[in-house]
Motif scaffolding. Structure first.
Motif, PDB file in Angstrom:
ATOM      1  N   GLY A  22      15.881 -10.588  35.048  1.00 24.48           N
ATOM      2  CA  GLY A  22      15.785 -10.791  36.492  1.00 24.48           C
ATOM      3  C   GLY A  22      17.149 -11.031  37.106  1.00 24.48           C
ATOM      4  N   THR A  23      17.979 -11.804  36.432  1.00 24.33           N
ATOM      5  CA  THR A  23      19.333 -12.066  36.924  1.00 24.33           C
ATOM      6  C   THR A  23      20.135 -10.775  37.017  1.00 24.33           C
ATOM      7  OG1 THR A  23      19.336 -14.288  35.957  1.00 24.33           O
ATOM      8  CG2 THR A  23      21.476 -13.315  36.484  1.00 24.33           C
ATOM      9  N   ILE A  24      20.063  -9.959  35.967  1.00 22.88           N
ATOM     10  CA  ILE A  24      20.798  -8.685  35.959  1.00 22.88           C
ATOM     11  C   ILE A  24      20.260  -7.752  37.039  1.00 22.88           C
ATOM     12  CG2 ILE A  24      21.264  -6.614  34.600  1.00 22.88           C
ATOM     13  CD1 ILE A  24      21.213  -8.422  32.103  1.00 22.88           C
ATOM     14  N   ALA A  25      18.931  -7.686  37.180  1.00 20.85           N
ATOM     15  CA  ALA A  25      18.334  -6.799  38.178  1.00 20.85           C
ATOM     16  C   ALA A  25      18.731  -7.204  39.587  1.00 20.85           C
ATOM     17  CB  ALA A  25      16.814  -6.809  38.036  1.00 20.85           C
TER      18      ALA A  25
ATOM     19  N   THR B 140      15.383 -12.274  41.862  1.00 22.04           N
ATOM     20  CA  THR B 140      15.978 -13.612  41.879  1.00 22.04           C
ATOM     21  C   THR B 140      14.928 -14.673  41.550  1.00 22.04           C
ATOM     22  OG1 THR B 140      17.609 -12.921  43.528  1.00 22.04           O
ATOM     23  CG2 THR B 140      17.238 -15.288  43.275  1.00 22.04           C
ATOM     24  N   VAL B 141      13.736 -14.504  42.113  1.00 21.04           N
ATOM     25  CA  VAL B 141      12.640 -15.430  41.802  1.00 21.04           C
ATOM     26  C   VAL B 141      12.279 -15.361  40.327  1.00 21.04           C
ATOM     27  CG1 VAL B 141      10.213 -15.973  42.254  1.00 21.04           C
ATOM     28  CG2 VAL B 141      11.725 -15.365  44.152  1.00 21.04           C
TER      29      VAL B 141
ATOM     30  N   LEU C 272       9.555  -6.604  46.754  1.00 18.20           N
ATOM     31  CA  LEU C 272       9.486  -7.964  46.231  1.00 18.20           C
ATOM     32  C   LEU C 272       8.531  -8.044  45.046  1.00 18.20           C
ATOM     33  CD1 LEU C 272       9.450 -11.143  48.443  1.00 18.20           C
ATOM     34  CD2 LEU C 272       8.167 -11.042  46.310  1.00 18.20           C
ATOM     35  N   GLY C 273       7.382  -7.379  45.184  1.00 16.90           N
ATOM     36  CA  GLY C 273       6.418  -7.363  44.090  1.00 16.90           C
ATOM     37  C   GLY C 273       6.974  -6.724  42.836  1.00 16.90           C
TER      38      GLY C 273
END
Length: 385
Positions: A122-125, A249-250, A301-302
């Motif tokens: 998630g951080t990389i994305a 980020t979430v 977002l989804g």
């Protein structure tokens, strides 16, 4: 690893604004020049199927070093090519950069648990979601100021820099397991026979497919229904990426605590709800671009809540075959995207209306939600990490 992922994205899209000048320089038609995109996508899909299993057998470090070195040389060859056939051959070899995403995903799973790997992804994305927006812009500037060959020279420079970084900083993460050829084939068959793997992989593919549907159909809708200029169409297309950054980020913050299933189900439900609200507003006569792009931001977002988590899940079904799983899933995303793009074009040709576009995206989102439910049920029966 962030530089590797950035190279994957930039190699696909940075040179796109220069395609007309490239066609003129090589003396070929625009359709022929388009092979630099379409043939590259086919090569990328095939190579992912090969690179993943090789990294499981030989280790991550060897594969990434060889792939990046050959990528840098191919980029240099493309930059100096004077014949289109030579350029296209170098362009196809550039697809080896996909090792960055395939081997990168596998390496994360080597080092972390499923939840932790999802958070790292998630951080990389989130960090790299901006690349699809700035890549074509920067490529257009380079083409205008210097020429299209500067773009491929930049690819070569990035490849060389990445090779140096990987040589000194990328240690082997793969725990070597000695297997006979028969045992290795049995392990592959077990992966391919896993319903949980296919639920994760298909959920990823269909979720990414909603991106392809939107990117293919939205320009027609924006122009035919709202009369938007190309500038505002570009802004609207970027909106879904903004949503993806937020969702990723979430994921980076919550995946280690909540686990992948909760976030996957939340992401698919949020995407579907946003699309349904948008379709409902159009049905009652509220027709505005903000309704369309607001609904598709929910899809972005989804997907941000979904894709890193499904990737972490599918490479955790058989951690010893994480590379094979990542490669197969990546190929499915490319080939599935091509199929959905092909379906979207005739669907929108019959009527470029917001409701037709949203309806197609709703169908894809319903399928993705169903696959998410199957994945969550399958994961609940597996040992938790």
């Amino acid at each position: 690893m962030i530089l590797l992922v950035a190279m994957v994205v930039l190699t696909l899209n940075m040179f796109l604004p220069a395609l007309p000048h490239m066609a003129e320089d090589f003396g070929v038609s625009e359709a022929t020049m388009g092979l630099a995109v379409s043939a590259y996508m086919v090569a990328a899909g095939v190579l992912q199927l090969i690179l993943g299993p090789i990294s499981d057998l030989l280790g991550r470090r060897r594969v990434i070093l060889v792939a990046v070195a050959v990528y840098a040389l191919a980029s240099l060859g493309a930059a100096v090519a004077t014949d289109f056939s030579v350029f296209l051959a170098c362009r196809l070899v550039q697809a080896l950069v996909l090792a960055g995403s395939v081997v990168g995903l596998a390496a994360l799973r080597d080092m972390y648990t499923t939840r932790e790997a999802a958070g790292k992804m998630g951080t990389i994305a989130a960090a790299m979601a901006i690349a699809p927006m700035i890549g074509p812009t920067f490529g257009g500037v380079l083409d205008t100021l210097i020429g299209w060959r500067a773009i491929f020279a930049l690819y070569a420079g990035l490849g060389a820099a990445c090779l140096v970084l990987c040589w000194f900083d990328w240690g082997e993460t793969r725990v070597q397991v000695r297997r006979s050829p028969q045992e290795q084939m049995a392990a592959y068959r077990a992966l391919l026979g896993s319903g949980l793997f296919w639920a994760y992989a298909m959920c990823t593919g269909v979720s990414v497919g909603t991106f392809y549907i939107f990117l293919t159909g939205a320009p027609f809708v924006a122009q035919a229904s709202f009369g938007l200029s190309t500038t505002w169409i570009g802004v609207g297309l970027g909106s879904i990426t903004g949503g993806y950054m937020i969702g990723s980020t979430v994921t980076a913050r919550l995946a280690p605590r909540l686990g992948v299933s909760v976030l996957i189900l939340t992401g698919r439900s949020f995407a579907l709800a946003g699309l349904c609200v948008g379709a409902g507003l159009f049905l009652i006569g509220v027709s505005h671009p903000m309704v369309l792009f607001g609904a598709t931001i929910c899809v972005g977002l989804g997907n941000g809540l979904t894709i890193s988590n499904t990737n972490a899940g599918l490479i955790s079904v058989r951690p010893d075959l994480a590379g094979s799983a990542a490669g197969l899933s990546g190929a499915l995303q490319l080939f599935g995207g091509a199929v959905l793009t092909g379906l979207t074009l005739p669907w929108m040709a019959a009527g470029a209306t917001p409701l037709r576009l949203l309806a197609l995206m709703i169908v894809a989102s319903v399928v993705a939600l169903g696959l998410a439910v199957l994945a969550a049920r399958g994961a609940a029966r597996q040992p938790q990490e």
